[in-house]
Design a protein around this motif. Structure first.
Motif, PDB file in Angstrom:
ATOM      1  N   TYR A 124       4.081  38.452 -17.973  1.00 42.50           N
ATOM      2  CA  TYR A 124       3.472  38.363 -19.306  1.00 42.50           C
ATOM      3  C   TYR A 124       4.297  39.188 -20.287  1.00 42.50           C
ATOM      4  CZ  TYR A 124      -0.213  38.229 -22.858  1.00 42.50           C
ATOM      5  OH  TYR A 124      -0.926  38.021 -24.009  1.00 42.50           O
ATOM      6  N   ASN A 125       4.502  38.640 -21.463  1.00 38.26           N
ATOM      7  CA  ASN A 125       5.311  39.357 -22.458  1.00 38.26           C
ATOM      8  C   ASN A 125       4.394  40.163 -23.401  1.00 38.26           C
ATOM      9  OD1 ASN A 125       7.076  40.299 -24.325  1.00 38.26           O
ATOM     10  ND2 ASN A 125       8.063  38.327 -24.744  1.00 38.26           N
ATOM     11  N   PHE A 126       4.251  41.454 -23.073  1.00 37.17           N
ATOM     12  CA  PHE A 126       3.395  42.333 -23.877  1.00 37.17           C
ATOM     13  C   PHE A 126       4.076  42.777 -25.175  1.00 37.17           C
ATOM     14  CE2 PHE A 126       1.807  42.993 -19.568  1.00 37.17           C
ATOM     15  CZ  PHE A 126       0.444  42.896 -19.754  1.00 37.17           C
ATOM     16  N   ASP A 127       5.319  42.403 -25.336  1.00 36.59           N
ATOM     17  CA  ASP A 127       6.053  42.879 -26.515  1.00 36.59           C
ATOM     18  C   ASP A 127       6.233  41.799 -27.571  1.00 36.59           C
ATOM     19  OD1 ASP A 127       6.788  44.641 -24.138  1.00 36.59           O
ATOM     20  OD2 ASP A 127       7.384  45.804 -25.900  1.00 36.59           O
ATOM     21  N   HIS A 128       5.626  40.664 -27.304  1.00 36.11           N
ATOM     22  CA  HIS A 128       5.709  39.563 -28.270  1.00 36.11           C
ATOM     23  C   HIS A 128       4.547  39.685 -29.263  1.00 36.11           C
ATOM     24  CE1 HIS A 128       5.722  35.503 -29.924  1.00 36.11           C
ATOM     25  NE2 HIS A 128       6.993  35.436 -29.516  1.00 36.11           N
ATOM     26  N   PRO A 129       4.771  39.328 -30.535  1.00 37.16           N
ATOM     27  CA  PRO A 129       3.682  39.433 -31.522  1.00 37.16           C
ATOM     28  C   PRO A 129       2.411  38.709 -31.091  1.00 37.16           C
ATOM     29  CG  PRO A 129       5.754  38.923 -32.627  1.00 37.16           C
ATOM     30  CD  PRO A 129       6.055  38.900 -31.161  1.00 37.16           C
ATOM     31  N   ASP A 130       2.548  37.629 -30.314  1.00 38.98           N
ATOM     32  CA  ASP A 130       1.362  36.876 -29.907  1.00 38.98           C
ATOM     33  C   ASP A 130       0.468  37.632 -28.926  1.00 38.98           C
ATOM     34  OD1 ASP A 130       2.264  34.898 -31.491  1.00 38.98           O
ATOM     35  OD2 ASP A 130       3.040  33.620 -29.870  1.00 38.98           O
ATOM     36  N   ALA A 131       1.000  38.713 -28.356  1.00 40.28           N
ATOM     37  CA  ALA A 131       0.179  39.481 -27.409  1.00 40.28           C
ATOM     38  C   ALA A 131      -0.948  40.231 -28.126  1.00 40.28           C
ATOM     39  CB  ALA A 131       1.067  40.463 -26.634  1.00 40.28           C
ATOM     40  N   PHE A 132      -0.839  40.325 -29.466  1.00 37.43           N
ATOM     41  CA  PHE A 132      -1.843  41.084 -30.234  1.00 37.43           C
ATOM     42  C   PHE A 132      -2.794  40.153 -30.970  1.00 37.43           C
ATOM     43  CE2 PHE A 132       1.941  43.721 -29.960  1.00 37.43           C
ATOM     44  CZ  PHE A 132       1.413  44.939 -29.567  1.00 37.43           C
ATOM     45  N   ASP A 133      -4.040  40.590 -31.098  1.00 34.56           N
ATOM     46  CA  ASP A 133      -5.004  39.847 -31.908  1.00 34.56           C
ATOM     47  C   ASP A 133      -4.891  40.374 -33.356  1.00 34.56           C
ATOM     48  OD1 ASP A 133      -7.114  38.679 -33.157  1.00 34.56           O
ATOM     49  OD2 ASP A 133      -8.576  39.093 -31.567  1.00 34.56           O
ATOM     50  N   ASP A 227      12.312  46.129 -14.647  1.00 30.40           N
ATOM     51  CA  ASP A 227      12.268  44.665 -14.714  1.00 30.40           C
ATOM     52  C   ASP A 227      11.632  44.211 -16.040  1.00 30.40           C
ATOM     53  OD1 ASP A 227      12.392  41.974 -13.534  1.00 30.40           O
ATOM     54  OD2 ASP A 227      10.196  42.134 -13.627  1.00 30.40           O
ATOM     55  N   GLN A 228      10.471  44.832 -16.370  1.00 31.30           N
ATOM     56  CA  GLN A 228       9.779  44.477 -17.624  1.00 31.30           C
ATOM     57  C   GLN A 228      10.669  44.801 -18.835  1.00 31.30           C
ATOM     58  OE1 GLN A 228       6.348  46.865 -18.620  1.00 31.30           O
ATOM     59  NE2 GLN A 228       5.464  45.292 -19.950  1.00 31.30           N
ATOM     60  N   TYR A 229      11.363  45.925 -18.738  1.00 33.13           N
ATOM     61  CA  TYR A 229      12.207  46.349 -19.855  1.00 33.13           C
ATOM     62  C   TYR A 229      13.312  45.329 -20.131  1.00 33.13           C
ATOM     63  CZ  TYR A 229      14.647  49.455 -23.034  1.00 33.13           C
ATOM     64  OH  TYR A 229      15.229  49.996 -24.168  1.00 33.13           O
ATOM     65  N   GLY A 230      13.978  44.924 -19.055  1.00 32.66           N
ATOM     66  CA  GLY A 230      15.100  43.986 -19.205  1.00 32.66           C
ATOM     67  C   GLY A 230      14.646  42.601 -19.638  1.00 32.66           C
ATOM     68  N   ARG A 231      13.506  42.143 -19.116  1.00 36.14           N
ATOM     69  CA  ARG A 231      13.063  40.774 -19.403  1.00 36.14           C
ATOM     70  C   ARG A 231      12.350  40.650 -20.758  1.00 36.14           C
ATOM     71  NH1 ARG A 231       9.406  39.262 -14.679  1.00 36.14           N
ATOM     72  NH2 ARG A 231       9.211  37.223 -15.667  1.00 36.14           N
ATOM     73  N   PHE A 232      11.542  41.640 -21.078  1.00 35.04           N
ATOM     74  CA  PHE A 232      10.708  41.494 -22.290  1.00 35.04           C
ATOM     75  C   PHE A 232      10.908  42.570 -23.355  1.00 35.04           C
ATOM     76  CE2 PHE A 232       8.023  39.677 -18.799  1.00 35.04           C
ATOM     77  CZ  PHE A 232       8.199  38.343 -19.151  1.00 35.04           C
ATOM     78  N   VAL A 233      10.869  43.842 -22.907  1.00 26.70           N
ATOM     79  CA  VAL A 233      10.815  44.931 -23.899  1.00 26.70           C
ATOM     80  C   VAL A 233      12.076  44.949 -24.768  1.00 26.70           C
ATOM     81  CG1 VAL A 233      10.501  47.411 -24.244  1.00 26.70           C
ATOM     82  CG2 VAL A 233       9.324  46.270 -22.360  1.00 26.70           C
ATOM     83  N   LYS A 234      13.242  44.916 -24.108  1.00 27.39           N
ATOM     84  CA  LYS A 234      14.487  44.984 -24.888  1.00 27.39           C
ATOM     85  C   LYS A 234      14.687  43.741 -25.760  1.00 27.39           C
ATOM     86  CE  LYS A 234      19.303  46.059 -25.039  1.00 27.39           C
ATOM     87  NZ  LYS A 234      19.267  45.754 -26.463  1.00 27.39           N
TER      88      LYS A 234
END
Ligand SMILES: Nc1nc2c(ncn2[C@@H]2O[C@H](COP(=O)(O)OP(=O)(O)OP(=O)(O)O)[C@@H](O)[C@H]2O)c(=O)[nH]1
Ligand SMILES: O=P(O)(O)OC[C@H]1O[C@H](OP(=O)(O)OP(=O)(O)O)[C@H](O)[C@@H]1O
Length: 493
Positions: A124-133, A227-234
């Motif tokens: 799950y991409n927690f760093d994408h704008p869509d993750a927020f309401d 893993d999360q950092y490389g795939r989504f956060v960065k």
């Protein structure tokens, strides 16, 4: 002698209205102001407020109504993950300890994962704008801006979910800080902010912090963090966070370690908070910078149970501050002197041609402070009847002959409807005093009075120590301090 003899003036006025002013209650003088082009046109305070709103909307397109005059100051704090946003916010909150400040985290508005998404949370991409309401965030911020309390959701980072039954109650406050990686992404959120701060910390430092925080506080292992950092956060940092940096008003390198930047920001916020919104609408209104001492003195003089000597003592202290502030608006010329050490000191020379004019009788309470600051200053007097008396409102005046060559410090401790002040200023203008040479000094002002005077005379300067909420139906300043003259001269009951 350069000062006008008070006794002569009092005597002249005694014959003009049949009373001695420095000690007597003048019932006839404290009636409501009439309606007219220069005073609020309705007989109710609601009407006055409406008139004010119209006037303000006219004066400044951004200001729609009196309620919008008291909006909290909103600060947005953004930056990459683990950049130190929380530390920066904590430092700002600590330094603004004498104001009500609330922190709202964008994290609280994470949507939370469904059971299905939770099963593969690592994807799950927690760093994408869509993750927020963002809609809910806007709704909450809108409420807070309207000074209403809100229930902010609580997000659980360990389970990637919102706590469904629990909320954090956030109350109305002077300052709202909205913090999060993507608070500058959505234009509607950005538009809510009065100030935007971007915390800029090196990527390697942020990654090191992130590994430590997520393993220690959020129950993850190092390889999943990387893993999360490389795939989504960065990627999300590069795609969404970094591009939003351009919206920042201030960029703080090194985050919470940058004490100098945070001190400067806090100073700026303090100035903005101290500045009443009317000062933004009318550039010629100056409110003496509030301190606990000033608030304390106002608390005392506004207290109906204070004794007359104490009322006089604390009023005098406040008046002195207003007078000193007002004198600061006079023009000056550069002057060099030699100090006892033989060195040259480059300073300024006081403005020479000035005089005071007090609006009788309360204004007379300000004369001593003016004399104490300006040795031998000439002081004239104006007596105004507050109710329309067949159009004859101005009852008496005695002004220095050469007043048209002087800067005038107009003295009256209370600005209510602005009717008395406008009458006095009209007279000064008729006597040839240039509008920009008038500095009106007052202790408390009603917004209606400020609007009335400053719209009509945009070039004069108005100095006050506090701006009150408004006027009552009887045209008294609210919360105000009652009949100032009676309380100062001891003629109240
Ligand atoms: N794995 C995981 N990561 C999450 C979850 N929710 C949020 N995040 C991460 O949380 C980060 C947002 O928090 P940060 O801005 O780093 O935290 P912060 O405490 O505000 O940061 P600073 O105060 O600047 O140090 C995002 O980068 C997301 O990747 C979750 O449920 N699971
Ligand atoms: O802005 P306005 O609505 O005109 O009200 C302000 C006037 O009211 C007060 O005087 P007051 O009539 O109480 O007389 P006093 O000075 O004799 O106390 C005050 O000192 C101002 O002169």
């Amino acid at each position: 002698p350069t000062t006008m003899p008070d006794k002569a003036v009092d005597d002249a006025m005694e014959s003009a209205v049949g009373a001695h002013f420095s000690g007597l209650r003048l019932e006839a003088l404290r009636l409501p102001a009439p309606s007219g082009p220069s005073s609020p046109s309705s007989s109710t305070s609601a009407g006055a407020a409406a008139a004010l709103a119209n006037g303000l909307a006219h004066a400044h397109a951004d200001v729609a109504s009196p309620s919008s005059l008291r909006q909290p100051f909103v600060i947005g704090v953004s930056g990459g993950t683990a950049s130190g946003k929380t530390t920066v916010c904590d430092m700002i909150i600590q330094q603004l300890h004498d104001h009500r400040v609330v922190l709202v985290n964008q994290d609280s508005f994470y949507r939370g994962l469904t059971a299905e998404e939770s099963a593969s949370a690592q994807d799950y991409n927690f760093d994408h704008p869509d993750a927020f309401d963002t809609e809910q965030l806007l709704e909450c911020m809108g409420q807070l801006k309207r000074a209403l309390p809100v229930n902010v959701p609580i997000y659980d980072f360990k389970n990637h979910r919102r706590c469904s039954e629990r909320f954090r109650k956030v109350n109305a406050s002077d300052v709202i800080i909205l913090e999060g990686i993507l608070v500058f992404h959505d234009q509607r959120v950005r538009n809510l902010m009065d100030m935007k701060i971007f915390v800029d910390t090196d990527a390697d430092i942020r990654l090191a912090r992130r590994i430590r925080r997520d393993t220690v506080e959020r129950g993850r292992d190092v390889s999943s963090v990387l893993d999360q950092y490389g795939r989504f956060v960065k990627p999300a940092f590069d795609d969404f966070v970094l591009p939003s940096k351009k919206y920042a008003d201030v960029i703080i390198p090194r985050g919470g370690d940058n004490h100098v930047a945070i001190d400067l920001i806090v100073q700026h916020i303090r100035t903005k908070l101290g500045m009443h919104d009317l000062c933004k609408v009318f550039r010629n209104v100056f409110v003496v910078q509030s301190t606990f001492q000033i608030r304390g003195m106002h608390t005392l003089i506004r207290d109906r149970d204070i004794t007359t000597p104490d009322f006089v003592f604390y009023s005098d202290r406040l008046i002195r501050l207003v007078v000193e502030h007002g004198l600061g608006h006079l023009p000056f010329t550069e002057k060099q002197i030699i100090t006892p050490t033989g060195s040259v000191y480059t300073g300024v020379d006081f403005c020479k041609k000035l005089c005071g004019v007090s609006i009788v009788r309360s204004g007379e309470s300000m004369e001593n402070a003016l004399r104490a600051c300006c040795k031998g200053i000439k002081i004239g007097k104006i007596l105004i009847h507050r109710v329309g008396d067949n159009g004859q409102q101005l009852i008496y005046h005695k002004l220095p002959m050469d007043i048209d060559e002087r800067h005038v410090l107009l003295l009256d401790p209370v600005l209510g409807t602005g009717n008395s002040a406008n009458q006095a200023i009209d007279l000064l203008r008729r006597k040839g005093v240039a509008e920009e040479r008038i500095i009106f000094l007052t202790l408390i002002s009603a917004p209606e009075g400020i609007q009335c005077v400053c719209t009509r005379f945009p070039k004069l300067k108005l100095v006050t120590s506090e701006i009150d909420t408004g006027l009552s139906e009887e045209f008294r300043v609210i919360p105000g301090l009652g009949e100032y003259g009676d309380r100062y001269f001891g003629t109240d009951n």
